[in-house]
Design an enzyme around this catalytic site. Sequence first.
Site, short mmCIF file in Angstrom:
data_model
loop_
_atom_site.label_atom_id
_atom_site.label_comp_id
_atom_site.label_asym_id
_atom_site.label_seq_id
_atom_site.Cartn_x
_atom_site.Cartn_y
_atom_site.Cartn_z
CB VAL A 11 -9.62 -37.23 -3.35
CG1 VAL A 11 -9.62 -37.56 -4.63
CG2 VAL A 11 -10.20 -37.45 -2.23
CG ASP A 30 0.07 -29.49 -3.73
OD1 ASP A 30 -0.89 -29.80 -3.66
OD2 ASP A 30 -0.42 -28.25 -3.15
CG PHE A 255 -22.42 -45.08 7.27
CD1 PHE A 255 -22.49 -44.08 7.22
CD2 PHE A 255 -22.39 -46.83 6.43
CE1 PHE A 255 -20.75 -44.16 6.53
CE2 PHE A 255 -21.23 -46.02 5.86
CZ PHE A 255 -20.13 -45.28 6.42
N GLY A 263 -19.56 -35.78 10.74
CA GLY A 263 -18.24 -34.82 10.65
C GLY A 263 -17.37 -35.21 9.23
CB CYS A 266 -17.13 -36.30 2.42
SG CYS A 266 -15.24 -36.67 1.88
CE LYS A 269 -15.53 -30.80 0.26
NZ LYS A 269 -16.78 -31.48 -1.13
NE ARG A 334 -10.35 -31.63 6.19
CZ ARG A 334 -10.21 -32.21 4.83
NH1 ARG A 334 -10.21 -31.24 4.18
NH2 ARG A 334 -10.38 -33.48 5.07
#
Length: 442
Positions: A11, A30, A255, A263, A266, A269, A334
């Site tokens: 992001v 960072d 969708f 998966g 986003c 989680k 992920r």
Amino acid sequence: MNISIIGTGYVGLVTGACFAHRDNHVICVDNDEKKIDNLKKGILPIYEPGLEELVEINHKNKRLMFTIDIIEALHNSDICFIAVGTPMDEDGSADLKYVLSVAKTIGQNMKKHMYIVDKSTVPVGTADMVRKVIQDELNKRKSDISFEVISNPEFLKEGTAIEDFMKPDRVVVGTDNEASKEVMRNLYAPFIKNDGDFITMDIRSAEMTKYAANAMLATKISFINEIANICEVVGADVNKVRRGIGSDKRIGYSFINPGCGYGGSCFPKDVKALIKTSKENKYIPNILEAVEKVNNAQKYVLVKKVLKRFGHDLKGRIFAVWGLAFKPGTDDIREASSITIISELINRGAKIRAYDPKANSNAKNYFLKDKENIEFVNSKYTALWESDALILITEWKEFQSPDFEEISKRLKGKIIFDGRNIYDHMIIKDCGFEYFQIGVAE
């Protein structure tokens, strides 16, 4: 405008590059020194179509800078975006330690009025926590510097993030302050075509909007997968059912593609976090719990089809896997269905020969402990050699119109398990393949 963005993950990096491309001065921060050094050299930590070029041109023109010095960045910006990770905690809630750590640093070091923008996906009430942490630090300094906290959730899709940012469906801003609203309106003006696409609301509603959006999309995916499973047991074809319901404008086609589960960073989680938030407030989110349950089970559907066809003992079997990323257009694995599917097959004695256009490296790192049982190859046809069957998991474009004669030559068995229903079953069967789809009776 002078902007600092704390966090150079997916992001933060996309946001920084896109703002810089509209003539803002952006400093991305960072605490990973190696990552910052690589970014200065044009080496990105993620794959996203178009992002490398955007970073390169704006860094070259000094509109986009990278640093580990958060204090310097704060002193040279008027707007600070918090875009650090909010990983899932053991109980399913979003872990806010990085967000609140940044807030503390801001409070300790800000020298002038600032607009603090929560860009990370955070639970309802996080802005209040950020405000309190900053104010507490200012109080310790006996400082009367003013600031505003704003919620500005992101709606970026991996694989199309640049397009999503440059031409957004909507920009949601949560603020209780008119000055903040105008600052954000001016910042996003170059990206917005219609006034109605800039949506303002109270902060808590903005925080909730992000979770509600992802939960709705996850619900659509789990719903069509539930329908697919019902189709299999009653003898219907979910591909035809999808056309039948998608043509209804109230439903649409987005969708509702049957598959082997969602998966990414986003949906899993955020659904878990919203369930956790609901229960903390003594509400049982029955639909969301069902969405999660269906999705977890869906990741095993292809495994069950393989076991039904080959038996539960897969020793001596080799399976070619096409697609490792959780979706096309990204190298992100992920929560990917591939992880579950490959792990289950290896646990039953199988060996895997896998290929993904972008995610091979990430998957190789994930499966280090299984390196004796999984080989990563550099082309889709190489993966097929002497394999007992092909298992398609991610619907990359290069997989959609393959040479079936070439597949037939390389596979030991002419068997395809299609986890995304991308092929025409009549064409496949005419080529002599056994073909297994999601939501179609065998």
